[in-house]
Design an enzyme around this catalytic site. Structure first.
Site, short mmCIF file in Angstrom:
data_model
loop_
_atom_site.label_atom_id
_atom_site.label_comp_id
_atom_site.label_asym_id
_atom_site.label_seq_id
_atom_site.Cartn_x
_atom_site.Cartn_y
_atom_site.Cartn_z
N GLU A 33 -128.05 -18.62 -31.21
CA GLU A 33 -128.97 -18.72 -32.34
C GLU A 33 -130.21 -17.90 -32.03
O GLU A 33 -130.84 -18.08 -30.97
CB GLU A 33 -129.37 -20.17 -32.60
N ASP B 169 -124.87 -19.53 -37.89
CA ASP B 169 -125.09 -18.09 -37.82
C ASP B 169 -123.80 -17.31 -37.66
O ASP B 169 -123.81 -16.07 -37.66
CB ASP B 169 -126.05 -17.75 -36.68
N HIS C 235 -131.30 -18.84 -28.35
CA HIS C 235 -130.91 -20.19 -27.94
C HIS C 235 -129.39 -20.25 -27.93
O HIS C 235 -128.72 -19.63 -28.76
CB HIS C 235 -131.44 -21.24 -28.91
N TYR D 21 -123.78 -27.26 -37.50
CA TYR D 21 -125.12 -26.78 -37.17
C TYR D 21 -125.08 -25.58 -36.25
O TYR D 21 -125.76 -24.57 -36.50
CB TYR D 21 -125.93 -27.91 -36.54
N HIS E 17 -126.19 -23.05 -28.03
CA HIS E 17 -125.76 -24.42 -28.29
C HIS E 17 -124.31 -24.56 -27.85
O HIS E 17 -123.51 -23.63 -28.02
CB HIS E 17 -125.87 -24.76 -29.77
#
EC number: 3.1.21.-
Length: 292
Positions: free
Chosen positions: A50, A102, A58, A98, A60
């Site tokens: 992200e 992207d 970031h 979530y 995840h």
């Protein structure tokens, strides 16, 4: 790297990791996690990147294991000097949606649509919070449903009860009766005799004179009021900062045979002439003894 913590313990087959501001490569992180978690029988692994608003990246990760781990080392998931935020994934579908928003995500394995149901105790607590109508009823319901919590955490439960049901301020009741608050006669007479109805400071706002002169003016007005009304020196006189101030009778200008001085005048003309009332003249601007 975080220091070892005796309180850290991860016992969940569904884990959500976030590596903030990580400069490593996504595929390298994916491979690291896969090898690290293989002993726990990985069911699904997804790692996504992200781009944050500050321009940093970031990462995840959603982990689904077939075997529940017992991890006590908080640095277990550290990778190339990057320490992640670690938390159980209570709703795997929401987490996957979530981290893949992207579109840059790498996955492996079969995804499980997993969701942790609320504990029954949470539902009981919710019922108490929603149905209690007073602080007393709230605490009684907790005592009935959760006696251990009531016995060991009563102080915190009373705090939450006061938040849910704020105590109403009690109406003030004076310990004194109306007769107690009435001014006694001797004090009332003393006040009327020795205290003015207007302060010296208030008087000087209207009449620009010195403090001593203002005090003298107020004393003179009090004495004059008593004299005009035929009152004794111990009888209260009404004074006001903006009352009409009587001028003192002029001296020789009134009558040619008028005697001036501090004694009473013997002229019939001056004795029959009423005091002249002026809205602009104060004792401080007129002679206290007449004209010489």
């Amino acid at each position: 790297m975080p220091s070892a913590s005796k309180n850290f313990r991860l016992q969940s087959k569904y884990v959500f990791l976030t590596y903030p501001k990580c400069s490593s490569q996504r595929d390298d992180l994916f491979q690291f996690l896969w090898e690290k978690l293989t002993p726990f029988l990985i069911f699904f692994l997804g790692v996504a990147s992200e781009l944050h608003q500050d321009g940093t990246t970031h990462y995840h990760a959603l982990i689904q294991l077939d075997k529940k781990p017992c991890i006590r080392d908080p640095s277990f998931f550290d990778f190339e000097g990057n320490h992640p935020n670690i938390q159980p994934a209570r709703n795997s579908k929401q987490v996957l949606d979530y981290i893949s928003k992207d579109g840059d995500i790498k996955t492996r394995g079969d995804f499980r649509d997993h969701k942790v149901s609320p504990r029954k105790s949470d539902a009981r607590w919710r019922t108490i919070i929603q149905t209690a109508t007073s602080k007393e009823e709230y605490l009684d319901m907790i005592k009935e449903e959760f006696p251990h919590e009531w016995a060991t955490k009563l102080q915190w439960l009373e705090y939450s009860a006061n938040k849910l049901f704020p105590p109403q301020p009690e109406q003030y009741v004076s310990p004194f009766t109306e007769s107690d608050l009435r001014c006694h006669e001797d004090l009332h007479n003393w006040r009327e005799t020795h205290l003015y109805h207007v302060s010296i400071d208030a008087y000087t706002f209207i009449h620009p004179v010195s403090y001593d002169q203002a005090q003298s003016d107020l004393e003179w007005m009090a004495d004059l009021t008593r004299m005009r009304e035929g009152l004794g020196s111990d009888t209260p006189a009404s004074t006001s900062a903006d009352q009409l101030v009587p001028e003192r009778p002029p001296g020789l200008e009134v009558s040619g045979d008028t005697t001036t001085g501090t004694g009473p005048s013997t002229s019939p003309t001056t004795m029959n002439t009423p005091p002249i009332i002026s809205s602009t003249t104060s004792p401080s601007s007129s002679s206290h003894c007449g004209s010489n």
